[in-house]
Write a protein that holds these residues in place. Structure first.
Motif, PDB file in Angstrom:
ATOM      1  N   GLY C  28       0.801  -1.216   0.000  1.00  0.00           N
ATOM      2  CA  GLY C  28       0.000   0.000   0.000  1.00  0.00           C
ATOM      3  C   GLY C  28       0.835   1.266   0.000  1.00  0.00           C
ATOM      4  O   GLY C  28       0.303   2.369  -0.105  1.00  0.00           O
ATOM      5  N   GLU C  29       2.153   1.120   0.086  1.00  0.00           N
ATOM      6  CA  GLU C  29       2.993   2.313   0.108  1.00  0.00           C
ATOM      7  C   GLU C  29       3.497   2.606  -1.296  1.00  0.00           C
ATOM      8  O   GLU C  29       3.731   1.698  -2.079  1.00  0.00           O
ATOM      9  N   VAL C  30       3.664   3.894  -1.594  1.00  0.00           N
ATOM     10  CA  VAL C  30       4.244   4.267  -2.874  1.00  0.00           C
ATOM     11  C   VAL C  30       5.653   4.758  -2.620  1.00  0.00           C
ATOM     12  O   VAL C  30       5.860   5.723  -1.873  1.00  0.00           O
ATOM     13  N   LEU C  31       6.625   4.088  -3.219  1.00  0.00           N
ATOM     14  CA  LEU C  31       8.014   4.495  -3.073  1.00  0.00           C
ATOM     15  C   LEU C  31       8.486   5.033  -4.412  1.00  0.00           C
ATOM     16  O   LEU C  31       8.325   4.384  -5.431  1.00  0.00           O
ATOM     17  N   ALA C  32       9.063   6.233  -4.383  1.00  0.00           N
ATOM     18  CA  ALA C  32       9.564   6.795  -5.631  1.00  0.00           C
ATOM     19  C   ALA C  32      11.066   6.575  -5.712  1.00  0.00           C
ATOM     20  O   ALA C  32      11.777   6.827  -4.750  1.00  0.00           O
ATOM     21  N   LEU C  33      11.544   6.090  -6.844  1.00  0.00           N
ATOM     22  CA  LEU C  33      12.979   6.004  -7.092  1.00  0.00           C
ATOM     23  C   LEU C  33      13.350   7.224  -7.914  1.00  0.00           C
ATOM     24  O   LEU C  33      12.857   7.408  -9.027  1.00  0.00           O
ATOM     25  N   VAL C  34      14.179   8.067  -7.343  1.00  0.00           N
ATOM     26  CA  VAL C  34      14.489   9.340  -7.990  1.00  0.00           C
ATOM     27  C   VAL C  34      15.971   9.417  -8.275  1.00  0.00           C
ATOM     28  O   VAL C  34      16.788   8.970  -7.475  1.00  0.00           O
ATOM     29  N   GLY C  35      16.310   9.976  -9.409  1.00  0.00           N
ATOM     30  CA  GLY C  35      17.720  10.162  -9.728  1.00  0.00           C
ATOM     31  C   GLY C  35      17.855  10.608 -11.157  1.00  0.00           C
ATOM     32  O   GLY C  35      16.907  10.503 -11.934  1.00  0.00           O
ATOM     33  N   PRO C  36      19.036  11.105 -11.510  1.00  0.00           N
ATOM     34  CA  PRO C  36      19.215  11.563 -12.888  1.00  0.00           C
ATOM     35  C   PRO C  36      19.254  10.374 -13.852  1.00  0.00           C
ATOM     36  O   PRO C  36      19.300   9.218 -13.437  1.00  0.00           O
ATOM     37  N   SER C  37      19.250  10.650 -15.160  1.00  0.00           N
ATOM     38  CA  SER C  37      19.313   9.549 -16.130  1.00  0.00           C
ATOM     39  C   SER C  37      20.624   8.819 -15.934  1.00  0.00           C
ATOM     40  O   SER C  37      21.653   9.428 -15.682  1.00  0.00           O
ATOM     41  N   PRO C 189       2.796  -3.122  -2.631  1.00  0.00           N
ATOM     42  CA  PRO C 189       3.822  -2.077  -2.721  1.00  0.00           C
ATOM     43  C   PRO C 189       3.854  -1.522  -4.144  1.00  0.00           C
ATOM     44  O   PRO C 189       3.687  -2.262  -5.108  1.00  0.00           O
ATOM     45  N   VAL C 190       4.041  -0.217  -4.250  1.00  0.00           N
ATOM     46  CA  VAL C 190       4.090   0.436  -5.547  1.00  0.00           C
ATOM     47  C   VAL C 190       5.421   1.154  -5.661  1.00  0.00           C
ATOM     48  O   VAL C 190       5.773   1.943  -4.798  1.00  0.00           O
ATOM     49  N   VAL C 191       6.158   0.872  -6.700  1.00  0.00           N
ATOM     50  CA  VAL C 191       7.437   1.548  -6.908  1.00  0.00           C
ATOM     51  C   VAL C 191       7.327   2.405  -8.165  1.00  0.00           C
ATOM     52  O   VAL C 191       6.980   1.918  -9.233  1.00  0.00           O
ATOM     53  N   LEU C 192       7.637   3.672  -8.014  1.00  0.00           N
ATOM     54  CA  LEU C 192       7.484   4.614  -9.120  1.00  0.00           C
ATOM     55  C   LEU C 192       8.853   5.196  -9.450  1.00  0.00           C
ATOM     56  O   LEU C 192       9.535   5.711  -8.580  1.00  0.00           O
ATOM     57  N   VAL C 193       9.240   5.077 -10.677  1.00  0.00           N
ATOM     58  CA  VAL C 193      10.526   5.648 -11.087  1.00  0.00           C
ATOM     59  C   VAL C 193      10.263   6.986 -11.770  1.00  0.00           C
ATOM     60  O   VAL C 193       9.412   7.091 -12.644  1.00  0.00           O
ATOM     61  N   THR C 194      10.974   7.998 -11.337  1.00  0.00           N
ATOM     62  CA  THR C 194      10.781   9.299 -11.978  1.00  0.00           C
ATOM     63  C   THR C 194      12.033  10.141 -11.794  1.00  0.00           C
ATOM     64  O   THR C 194      12.818   9.912 -10.883  1.00  0.00           O
ATOM     65  N   HIS C 195      12.245  11.082 -12.698  1.00  0.00           N
ATOM     66  CA  HIS C 195      13.340  12.016 -12.491  1.00  0.00           C
ATOM     67  C   HIS C 195      12.784  13.353 -12.041  1.00  0.00           C
ATOM     68  O   HIS C 195      13.517  14.302 -11.833  1.00  0.00           O
ATOM     69  N   ASP C 196      11.444  13.404 -11.925  1.00  0.00           N
ATOM     70  CA  ASP C 196      10.784  14.653 -11.568  1.00  0.00           C
ATOM     71  C   ASP C 196      10.506  14.664 -10.068  1.00  0.00           C
ATOM     72  O   ASP C 196       9.643  13.943  -9.574  1.00  0.00           O
ATOM     73  N   LEU C 197      11.239  15.516  -9.355  1.00  0.00           N
ATOM     74  CA  LEU C 197      11.109  15.552  -7.910  1.00  0.00           C
ATOM     75  C   LEU C 197       9.721  15.971  -7.456  1.00  0.00           C
ATOM     76  O   LEU C 197       9.202  15.470  -6.470  1.00  0.00           O
ATOM     77  N   ALA C 201       7.334  13.999  -5.017  1.00  0.00           N
ATOM     78  CA  ALA C 201       6.832  14.576  -3.783  1.00  0.00           C
ATOM     79  C   ALA C 201       5.318  14.477  -3.724  1.00  0.00           C
ATOM     80  O   ALA C 201       4.728  14.254  -2.666  1.00  0.00           O
ATOM     81  N   MET C 202       4.691  14.612  -4.888  1.00  0.00           N
ATOM     82  CA  MET C 202       3.231  14.622  -4.929  1.00  0.00           C
ATOM     83  C   MET C 202       2.628  13.245  -4.735  1.00  0.00           C
ATOM     84  O   MET C 202       1.591  13.079  -4.122  1.00  0.00           O
ATOM     85  N   LEU C 203       3.280  12.233  -5.322  1.00  0.00           N
ATOM     86  CA  LEU C 203       2.631  10.939  -5.358  1.00  0.00           C
ATOM     87  C   LEU C 203       3.150   9.943  -4.332  1.00  0.00           C
ATOM     88  O   LEU C 203       2.464   8.992  -3.986  1.00  0.00           O
ATOM     89  N   ALA C 204       4.408  10.159  -3.876  1.00  0.00           N
ATOM     90  CA  ALA C 204       5.026   9.090  -3.098  1.00  0.00           C
ATOM     91  C   ALA C 204       4.929   9.316  -1.611  1.00  0.00           C
ATOM     92  O   ALA C 204       4.910  10.449  -1.136  1.00  0.00           O
ATOM     93  N   ASP C 205       4.875   8.163  -0.902  1.00  0.00           N
ATOM     94  CA  ASP C 205       4.953   8.231   0.550  1.00  0.00           C
ATOM     95  C   ASP C 205       6.396   8.365   0.995  1.00  0.00           C
ATOM     96  O   ASP C 205       6.713   9.072   1.932  1.00  0.00           O
TER      97      ASP C 205
END
Lengths: 270, 222, 377
Positions: C28-37, C189-197, C201-205
């Motif tokens: 039920g948690e959304v984890l964002a993986l953030v980083g440059p290309s 569990p939901v894992v979201l990959v994005t380069h957009d901070l 911030a909006m979608l992830a826990d």
């Protein structure tokens, strides 16, 4: 997948399967024992042998399958295991060579003597002059640009053509203008098609109605080249029918047919 | 009209295509999806028959399969006959010689599938086999079809290799292409002309039907 | 601490794509993986999906082991119950939207599949478009089909690979809202990959910052963007106010510490470790920089006042982005932004003097940069 697509796929697959089974399973016409034995003959017999085979079939009810080529080519194929049962060569050296190397049953039999002829198509600037004097003149004044003979490397008539041209002192002059046929029938084809001004081919071919209708021919003196001793031989795996055909070719009837078609009969020589 | 020769040619082309279908799909797919050291060399090998004159190929086939060679002798022991001068020998030669016609279009067809779509198929729970059937083939089929048509047409027209490896054995290796050559040498222009026309019509019809069918299929599958 | 049904990822490999990642994600948690290309985010996602096999590490979902290099376990992707939304959606072009979903439902008996698929399409607001091919759908609609297809699998983990990058901004805003709604009903569990901070911030826990395959920090978006653990993370999350200073007093009576920034004394929120004089790399997010009003000059009223000269002024929309060169150390400017009307009211312009306050609760010490370590010793 929706049922319509599935049905179509099934139809396609079973169609392919049937096609495959059909292609594989269909019995092949047997080319060996029991079926029609394969007879490989020099190309100068292109027109006379079918006539002989038809007569043989009429008489005995048994049929043979004919295939033609240059004598040398056929000999090579036999060495490589071609499934021929009877070999009619235009040059006995090939037969004797095969006999020596164990491919044949004995040394076979002389069935005819061949003759070389000059063939010119209708409308050619060349004359049908068997002494080749006109040919010599034509070479000098540029009337002939292409001249057809069989390939001397593996066609007996080609070799004899070279011998005759050498004897007439024309070989060097004519060499650059030669068109070589795979076998003497192809050489005749080149000669009458108009693509060449003429050629040296088998007399038997020049006499054949289809060719005679398209041009003129004249015999070249037999002394100008080594003799064309045409020898036939049964091969190791030959069956009964092939043997009977082999014997038939020596009968008076067959010999008469050969004589009518431009061959000289062997007169009992072996 | 040499119907035996025609049937022989159709059989040769048909069997070549049927046998090359799974081989081409497997090889085309493998080359499309994998990258490995020596891939360039493998692709060059596949393409070799395209640039090699048929007679060179025929010569090497004779050397490789002839009565004196190990393969020829093995075949003799196993089957009791020759490879050269037989239909089986022709079929073998035809399969090898048509490899680039079969593999290259299929490879292009599979390459056209985006890698993410293939990954999506796996993530949707499709086993590699089901993915091939339900996703990859429906998408790569133009390549597969082109390969089949090219191989068929190419085999129908094959001459040099048939001549060298097959001889001109009626009913066994005298394909219609050889038969036409034969007829010309026998001064039977009419016969040669008839067979040539028939071959032309068959080839054209095959290709036209294939393309028409593929267009309709394409509209359905998108 | 991992819940039994959650995702635990540990990946290690030197090459060809370097990885040194470790994180977990609860159901039920959304984890964002953030980083440059090039930071390995997609590789990590593909490792979880099973389309990439790393050299070392392990992936466990709900207690089941999907991958363990040590034990030689590798479950192929088609046997993992994973739902993946690809960057390019990767819909099957030869199937309708409904078809795309039905084919992913191998785990359900055939008669149920179509009904469930229709239900899912309705859930993502695509009722009525079931029979359309992907080519006949807009980008936003395709994206929804992709999401529905991922859910059709009834996955144990939902993976989203930059799912909004191909969509225009307006559609993106709408999709954010829909996804936010949707995720409330998701129990995996939901894992979201994005380069957009901002998206993260909006979608992830929680959010994990990655660089060259290495996980640098995991925490809530707020934690990561205001209290980065290193200068590297600070830069990756877009914090530009990164400075060097020295520790003046570790802990004062009121619990705050003070920093010596090139002569200026700053108060920080909490105490700091170490001996006075040790070098400190610190950061203050843009939001904690406050512009003083021109008509009400302050002296010592605001925390950590910094006088300086406005260096650059960039107006984007209704916001003015400013940099200020502090008088005491003009080398490094302070970045901050104010609403445009505030800038106008205070007559802020290039070359004009202005003062800002750095709110002490925003000043955060990070692990020093390698240069500072060398310089300070």
């Amino acid at each position: 997948m929706p049922s319509l697509q599935r049905r179509r796929l099934l139809a396609l697959l079973s169609g392919a399967g049937l096609a495959g089974a059909g292609l594989l399973g269909l019995p092949r016409p047997a080319a060996a024992e029991g079926g029609r034995p394969l007879v490989a003959a020099a190309s100068d017999l292109q027109f006379v042998l079918p006539e002989l085979a038809a007569a043989f079939e009429a008489e005995t009810g048994a049929a043979v399958e004919l295939t033609f080529g240059s004598s040398g080519n056929i000999a090579r194929q036999i060495r490589q295991g071609a499934p021929y049962q009877l070999y009619l060569s235009a040059d006995e050296d090939y037969v004797l060579g095969l006999a020596r190397d164990g491919f044949t049953r004995g040394e076979g039999r002389l069935y005819a003597l061949g003759r070389l002829a000059l063939l010119v198509p209708a409308g050619s600037p060349l004359e049908a002059d068997g002494s080749l004097a006109d040919l010599a003149a034509a070479l000098r004044d540029g009337r002939v640009t292409r001249f057809a003979i069989a390939n001397p490397e593996h066609a007996p008539y080609g070799r004899r053509a070279e011998e005759a041209l050498r004897h007439a002192g024309l070989w060097q002059a004519i060499r650059p203008r030669l068109v070589l046929g795979e076998n003497v029938a192809q050489a005749a084809q080149f000669a009458v098609s108009g693509n060449a001004q003429g050629g040296l081919v088998a007399h038997s071919l020049a006499l054949a109605p289809r060719i005679a209708a398209r041009g003129e021919s004249a015999l070249v003196p037999a002394e100008w080249h080594s003799p064309l001793r045409q020898r036939m031989v049964l091969l190791k795996e030959a069956g009964a029918v092939a043997g009977r055909f082999h014997d038939y070719l020596s009968t008076p009837a067959a010999q008469a047919t050969l004589g009518r078609n431009g061959f000289v009969l062997p007169e009992g020589t072996r | 009209m040499d119907w035996t020769a025609l049937w022989l040619s159709l059989r040769l082309a048909g069997l070549t295509v049927l046998i090359l279908l799974p081989i081409g799909i497997a090889a085309g797919r493998w080359l499309a999806y994998r990258d490995f050291a020596g891939k360039g060399f493998a692709e060059a090998l596949v393409a070799l028959p395209l640039v090699l004159p048929p007679t060179v190929f025929g010569y090497y086939l004779l050397v490789a399969f002839g009565a004196a060679s190990p393969i020829g002798r093995f075949w003799e022991a196993a089957v009791g006959g020759q490879l050269v001068f037989t239909f089986e020998g022709l079929l073998l030669a035809s399969i090898v010689f048509n490899l680039p016609f079969a593999i290259q279009p299929m490879q292009r067809g599979f390459e056209a599938i985006p890698a993410e779509v293939r990954a999506a198929a796996a993530c949707c729970g499709l086993s590699p086999w089901r993915a091939l059937l339900k996703v990859e083939l429906p998408l790569a089929w133009p390549g597969v079809l082109t390969a089949m048509v090219l191989s068929f047409a190419h085999t129908l027209g094959e001459f040099g290799i048939v001549l060298m490896v097959g001889g001109s054995i009626p009913g066994e290796t005298r394909t219609v292409a050889i038969a036409i050559y034969d007829r010309v040498q026998a001064f039977d222009d009419a016969g040669a002309g008839r067979m040539s026309a028939l071959l032309l019509v068959i080839s054209l019809t095959t290709i036209a039907l294939t393309y028409a069918f593929s267009r309709r299929l394409g509209r359905r599958l998108g | 601490m991992s819940a039994v049904a959650g995702l635990e990822v540990e990946l290690e490999q030197a090459g060809p794509i370097p990885l040194a990642a470790a994180f977990s994600c609860a159901p039920g948690e959304v984890l964002a993986l953030v980083g440059p290309s090039g930071s390995g985010k997609s590789t990590i996602l593909r490792s979880i999906a099973g389309t990439y096999r790393p050299r070392g590490g392990s992936i466990r979902v709900g207690g089941a082991c999907w991958f363990s290099a040590g034990e030689g376990i590798f479950v192929p992707p088609h046997r993992r119950a994973v739902g993946m939304v690809f960057q390019s959606y990767a819909l099957f072009p030869h199937m309708s939207a409904l078809g795309n979903l039905v084919i992913a439902m191998g785990q359900r008996p055939a008669p149920e599949r179509e009904a469930r698929a229709r239900g899912l399409l309705e859930l993502v607001h695509l009722a009525g478009l079931e029979d359309r091919r992907p080519a006949e759908l807009s980008g936003g609609q395709q994206q929804r089909v992709a999401v529905a297809r991922a859910l059709a699998r009834e996955p144990k983990v939902l993976l989203l690979d930059e799912p909004f990058s191909a969509v225009d901004k307006a559609t993106r805003q709408r999709l954010y809202r829909e996804i936010a709604e949707l995720r409330r009903g998701l129990e995996m569990p939901v894992v979201l990959v994005t380069h957009d901070l901002e998206e993260a911030a909006m979608l992830a826990d929680r959010m994990t910052v990655l660089h060259r395959g290495r996980t640098l920090q995991t925490g809530t978006p707020e934690e990561v963007t205001t209290r980065p653990v290193s200068a590297g993370v600070a830069r990756l999350v877009g914090l530009r106010n990164l400075f060097e200073g020295r520790l003046a007093a570790p802990r004062q009576a009121d619990g705050k510490a003070t920093l010596d920034w090139a002569g200026l004394v700053l108060e920080t929120a909490g105490g700091l470790e170490g001996a006075p004089g040790r070098p400190v790399t610190w950061v203050v997010p843009d939001g904690f920089v406050v512009l003083h009003r021109r008509d009400r000059p302050s002296r010592g009223e605001h925390e950590n006042p910094i006088p300086g000269i406005v260096d650059t002024l960039l107006v984007i929309g209704q916001t003015a982005h400013l940099t200020l060169r502090p008088d005491h150390d003009p080398r490094l400017p302070i970045h901050f932004s104010v609403p445009l009307h505030v800038a106008r009211r205070n007559a802020v312009a290039r070359g004009v003097a202005a003062t800002v306050s750095l709110l002490s609760e925003g000043i955060h010490a990070v692990a020093p940069t390698p240069e500072a370590q060398e310089a300070g010793g």
